[in-house]
Write an enzyme that holds these catalytic residues in place. Structure first.
Site, PDB file in Angstrom:
ATOM      1  N   LYS A   1      -2.946   6.330   1.864  1.00 25.84           N
ATOM      2  CA  LYS A   1      -2.543   6.657   3.021  1.00 25.84           C
ATOM      3  C   LYS A   1      -1.753   7.931   3.125  1.00 25.84           C
ATOM      4  CE  LYS A   1      -3.014   4.376   7.486  1.00 25.84           C
ATOM      5  NZ  LYS A   1      -4.376   5.126   7.589  1.00 25.84           N
TER       6      LYS A   1
ATOM      7  N   ARG B   1       0.646  -1.342   0.081  1.00 28.48           N
ATOM      8  CA  ARG B   1       0.058  -0.062   0.031  1.00 28.48           C
ATOM      9  C   ARG B   1       0.912   1.282   0.070  1.00 28.48           C
ATOM     10  NH1 ARG B   1      -4.740   0.416   4.497  1.00 28.48           N
ATOM     11  NH2 ARG B   1      -2.923   0.780   5.871  1.00 28.48           N
TER      12      ARG B   1
ATOM     13  N   GLU C   1     -16.481   6.420   4.309  1.00 28.66           N
ATOM     14  CA  GLU C   1     -15.809   5.744   5.330  1.00 28.66           C
ATOM     15  C   GLU C   1     -15.666   6.670   6.663  1.00 28.66           C
ATOM     16  OE1 GLU C   1     -11.552   5.643   3.682  1.00 28.66           O
ATOM     17  OE2 GLU C   1     -11.059   5.962   5.551  1.00 28.66           O
TER      18      GLU C   1
HETATM   19  C1  COI Z   1      -4.843   2.988  11.657  1.00 28.49           C
HETATM   20  O1  COI Z   1      -5.851   2.599  11.827  1.00 28.49           O
HETATM   21  O2  COI Z   1      -3.489   2.418  11.741  1.00 28.49           O
HETATM   22  C2  COI Z   1      -4.874   4.575  10.973  1.00 28.49           C
HETATM   23  O3  COI Z   1      -3.967   4.816  10.663  1.00 28.49           O
HETATM   24  C3  COI Z   1      -6.109   5.377  11.695  1.00 28.49           C
HETATM   25  C4  COI Z   1      -5.700   6.471  12.394  1.00 28.49           C
HETATM   26  C5  COI Z   1      -6.590   7.410  12.437  1.00 28.49           C
HETATM   27  C6  COI Z   1      -5.102   6.069  13.827  1.00 28.49           C
END
Ligand code: COI
Length: 393
Positions: free
Chosen positions: A228, A126, A264
């Protein structure tokens, strides 16, 4: 600060830890000696923190991994540094133009002392896809996995005891070189830091109360919502802050064109259950392809549910038997209520609700009490050869 070679040799080492059937050594510089209360957990093995009350906050640990790009699209070998601040030019691409990605993953300890990661190859892939979208070079999967292994083992005393939480791992890829005109940065830094964590939400494992956001959107078609990128997170802070002030756990976003389809939640993906059918919005364009999301889809199908990845209308929330969220930080979290246009929809969660069954299967695979048929779980130790474990999959 220690290079990798120096790291493994340095102070050769004062501690020897058992890892599954293997043994490995880890550096313990005198300033880093564990200070644990021996009446609770062994001072040799655990940092001195309150393992019974971990939330999702940042706890500084001993080491972080850092490597920089070399200019030909590859990265230096990288090394473990003591955890601390980074030195960055004020003109760094990440500070000025948000050229940055992160990943979230967890290492956990089993009762037998083994340390495991869950599908870390998926995070590597990813990040590579995200790097391409943001015009950044990325690490090979093997390099990414080796950075994780080194960072986790160097911070082993921060991995919570079994059942108390996990070590959250935060790999980051950032444009660290200076750039004033709007263009990709001339240099990149990849780093990994970790923090012991417990439940993400203050509700613990209690059902979430979600608010459907009508004014703000998380992502648009053609944007970076499907990778991300760090730029996906600052814009949701306003809706989250507003939602939390009104007593909600998190905020659910709708598509920005029709304001009709569910996308989401700020920190996780969403699923709805109706009879034997579990539906979730299609990931990729505006929705993050969550690794827990993908895993739960497989577990649900293996458990006999029909899973549909499709457009999910916000009105379907009213008819759903159950709604749940998935994410690395969040895990598999049941939703107790959703508030949309001032109307609160409540979900009755029986003892055997679907998200509980799916979540328990996921945790069972991670703990090793349910067979890991797909080879999702990877044990890490000094001898781990990622190329071999990847080939075996
Ligand atoms: C995760 O679940 O690792 C994320 O990146 C969400 C984040 C808002 C803590």
């Amino acid at each position: 600060m220690y290079g990798i070679g120096a790291f493994s040799r340095a102070l050769a080492l004062h501690h020897r830890f058992k890892l599954g059937t293997r043994y490995f050594t880890a550096q313990a510089a005198s300033s880093l000696k564990p200070l644990c209360d021996p009446s609770t957990y062994s001072a040799e093995e655990y940092a001195n923190i309150d393992w019974n009350n971990l939330g999702f906050g940042h706890t500084p640990t001993d080491y972080m991994y850092v490597t920089k790009s070399t200019g030909d699209g590859s990265f230096e070998q990288g090394k473990l540094d003591r955890f601390g601040n980074l030195e960055l030019s004020p003109a760094a691409g990440v500070l000025n133009y948000g050229q940055g990605l992160y990943e979230g993953m967890k290492a956990f300890r089993r009762e037998n002392g083994g340390i495991f990661l869950f599908r870390p190859d998926q995070n590597a892939a990813r990040m590579q896809i995200g790097a391409e979208r943001l015009c950044m070079p990325s690490l090979t999967t093997e390099h990414f996995l080796d950075a994780l292994r080194q960072t986790v083992l160097a911070n082993k005393r921060w991995i919570p005891p079994p059942g108390k939480g996990s070590l959250y791992i935060r790999p980051m890829l950032i444009g660290s070189g200076p750039i004033l005109g709007l263009a990709p940065a001339p240099q990149y830094t990849f780093l990994v830091y970790v923090s012991p964590v417990g439940n993400y939400f203050k509700e613990g494992t209690a059902p979430l109360n979600i608010y459907v956001e009508e004014e703000y959107h998380r992502a648009v078609h053609g944007g970076a919502g499907g990778v991300k990128s760090i730029t996906n997170y600052a814009p949701v802070m306003k809706p989250i802050t507003r939602g939390k002030a009104r007593g909600f756990s998190d905020v659910l976003y709708l598509d920005s064109v029709h304001k009709r389809y569910v996308e989401e939640v700020s920190s996780c993906n969403i699923f709805i259950v109706k009879g034997n059918i579990i539906s979730t919005p299609v990931a990729g364009a505006t929705i993050l392809p969550g690794i827990t999301r993908k895993t739960i889809i497989d577990i649900a199908r293996d458990s006999g549910y029909e899973v549909e990845e499709r457009l999910v209308e916000v009105d379907e929330l009213c008819e759903a038997d159950e709604v749940f969220c998935t994410g690395t930080a969040v895990g598999v979290a049941p939703v107790g209520s959703i508030t949309y246009k001032g109307k609160r929809i409540e979900y009755k969660l029986g003892e055997e609700h679907v998200s509980k069954k799916l979540g328990s299967t996921l945790v069972g695979i991670q703990k090793g009490v349910i067979e890991d048929k797909r080879g999702w779980v990877m044990e890490i130790g000094e001898q781990t050869s990622w190329s071999n474990s990847m080939k075996a999959r």
